[in-house]
Design an enzyme around this catalytic site. Structure first.
Site, PDB file in Angstrom:
ATOM      1  N   CYS A  84       0.058   3.135   3.111  1.00  0.00           N
ATOM      2  CA  CYS A  84      -0.688   4.370   2.885  1.00  0.00           C
ATOM      3  C   CYS A  84      -1.755   4.202   1.801  1.00  0.00           C
ATOM      4  O   CYS A  84      -2.757   3.530   2.041  1.00  0.00           O
ATOM      5  CB  CYS A  84       0.282   5.501   2.600  1.00  0.00           C
ATOM      6  SG  CYS A  84      -0.423   7.109   2.974  1.00  0.00           S
ATOM      7  N   HIS A 175       4.839   5.212   6.054  1.00  0.00           N
ATOM      8  CA  HIS A 175       5.708   4.832   4.924  1.00  0.00           C
ATOM      9  C   HIS A 175       7.038   4.214   5.374  1.00  0.00           C
ATOM     10  O   HIS A 175       8.051   4.915   5.384  1.00  0.00           O
ATOM     11  CB  HIS A 175       6.016   6.080   4.083  1.00  0.00           C
ATOM     12  CG  HIS A 175       4.831   6.592   3.331  1.00  0.00           C
ATOM     13  ND1 HIS A 175       4.504   6.158   2.070  1.00  0.00           N
ATOM     14  CD2 HIS A 175       3.891   7.487   3.680  1.00  0.00           C
ATOM     15  CE1 HIS A 175       3.415   6.776   1.652  1.00  0.00           C
ATOM     16  NE2 HIS A 175       3.018   7.596   2.619  1.00  0.00           N
ATOM     17  N   GLU A 177       8.964   2.505   3.730  1.00  0.00           N
ATOM     18  CA  GLU A 177       9.923   2.535   2.615  1.00  0.00           C
ATOM     19  C   GLU A 177      10.712   3.839   2.571  1.00  0.00           C
ATOM     20  O   GLU A 177      11.671   3.948   1.819  1.00  0.00           O
ATOM     21  CB  GLU A 177       9.200   2.292   1.277  1.00  0.00           C
ATOM     22  CG  GLU A 177       8.379   3.462   0.738  1.00  0.00           C
ATOM     23  CD  GLU A 177       7.023   3.645   1.428  1.00  0.00           C
ATOM     24  OE1 GLU A 177       6.770   2.960   2.448  1.00  0.00           O
ATOM     25  OE2 GLU A 177       6.229   4.476   0.962  1.00  0.00           O
TER      26      GLU A 177
HETATM   27  N1  GLN Z   1      -4.387  10.078   1.196  1.00  0.00           N
HETATM   28  C1  GLN Z   1      -3.845   9.500   0.003  1.00  0.00           C
HETATM   29  C2  GLN Z   1      -4.910   8.759  -0.773  1.00  0.00           C
HETATM   30  O1  GLN Z   1      -6.038   8.817  -0.453  1.00  0.00           O
HETATM   31  C3  GLN Z   1      -2.711   8.553   0.354  1.00  0.00           C
HETATM   32  C4  GLN Z   1      -1.479   9.325   0.740  1.00  0.00           C
HETATM   33  C5  GLN Z   1      -0.199   8.545   0.621  1.00  0.00           C
HETATM   34  O2  GLN Z   1      -0.150   7.443   0.070  1.00  0.00           O
HETATM   35  N2  GLN Z   1       0.878   9.137   1.086  1.00  0.00           N
HETATM   36  O3  GLN Z   1      -4.639   8.127  -1.741  1.00  0.00           O
END
Ligand code: GLN
Length: 197
Positions: A84, A175, A177
């Site tokens: 992410c 995610h 994790e």
């Molecule tokens: N959209 C978030 C960002 O730009 C990331 C979201 C996440 O890691 N769950 O950092």
């Protein structure tokens, strides 16, 4: 195995638990260290880049001198699992001046592409190399909107890549994790072992 979780911000504890569980499943004694300063990454065999807020993570890893060490880790062929915000930080282009991306994964990302439509969603996602779908949790997730030649797309949602491999780095918009399923950790860190569906 020494596993480093980049711990300047984000879901660090979840990553530490998940990599420990994956290593235990492979009978591999693992020491998990949280990386907040420079000088730790060079001793790590594998690295995890958590989700969180990519603008903050980017600013802090550059300020602390960790960014250069992460680049050296990948240049020497050692694996990284980035999730992410970790994907955003590892990308080539995050299209946001507040993120100075590491350029470790040859993709450009749209930071809150899935997030703007719906904050979170879950999907049973078929992933290249896994025999059955993966329960993928998306939270304000980025989408990958351009992929370089050397990048292998491992999974898509609505045709858009959400899991990729670029050399020793596996990066996901979701995610792994946050679930008990350690098959993505297996792909990233134990590729020589047979992956059990
Ligand atoms: N959209 C978030 C960002 O730009 C990331 C979201 C996440 O890691 N769950 O950092």
């Amino acid at each position: 195995m020494q596993a480093g979780v980049i711990a300047v911000q984000g879901d660090v504890a979840e990553h530490a638990g998940a990599v420990q569980a994956a290593a235990t499943a492979h009978d591999e004694p693992a020491e998990v260290v949280e990386v907040r300063d420079s000088g730790v990454v060079p001793d790590c065999d594998v690295l995890l880049m958590p989700g969180g807020e990519s603008t903050t993570i980017s600013r802090l890893i550059h300020r602390e001198g960790i960014a250069t060490e992460i680049r050296e880790h990948v240049a020497s062929g050692k694996p990284v699992l980035a999730t992410c915000a970790g994907l955003i930080v590892c990308s080539r282009d995050a299209k946001d001046d507040r993120v100075d991306p590491l350029g470790l994964v040859d993709v450009s990302v749209d930071r809150n592409a899935f997030g703007r439509q719906k904050d979170s969603f879950e999907a049973k996602l078929p992933i290249e190399g896994l025999e059955s779908p993966f329960h993928a949790v998306f939270i304000r997730a980025p989408a990958i909107d351009a992929v370089g030649d050397g990048v292998e797309v491992l999974a898509r949602v609505d045709g858009r890549p959400v899991a990729v491999r670029d050399g020793p780095v596996i990066a996901t918009a979701f995610h792994p994790e946050l679930t008990d399923d350690s098959r993505l950790h297996d792909l990233a860190f134990f590729p020589e072992r047979e992956v059990i569906a």
